[in-house]
Design a protein around this motif. Structure first.
Motif: not given
Length: 92
Positions: A1, A5, A38-39, A41-43, A45-46
């Protein structure tokens, strides 16, 4: 990430800033929405990684408890075998 990212987010933010400087607000808004998606989506994933990590830690703790129970069973069985060695004959 962090290595993949975040540099992409930084680049997208620079693009949005450039669009704003050129008074292309519609294009800047599109970039902003893309960044927000995208933020999120990243959150997500985290959060998934953290859930899996907690599951793994819980599994490790459970395994540790089972190992202790098996050690106790092994010790008891070994004591019983030593105490009743004569009744087992050659199987000992």
């Amino acid at each position: 990430i962090i290595t993949v990212k975040l540099p992409n987010f930084e680049e997208m933010l620079f693009d949005a800033e450039e669009f704003i400087d050129k008074y292309r607000f519609k294009k800047a808004k599109e970039v902003q929405l893309k960044i927000a998606a995208q933020l999120q989506e990243t959150e997500d994933k985290i959060n998934t990684i953290l859930e899996e990590l907690h599951e793994l830690v819980g599994s490790e703790e459970k395994n540790r408890e089972e190992i202790e129970q098996l050690k106790e069973l092994y010790r008891d069985t070994k004591k019983m075998l030593l105490a009743h060695r004569h009744s087992f004959g050659n199987a000992e």
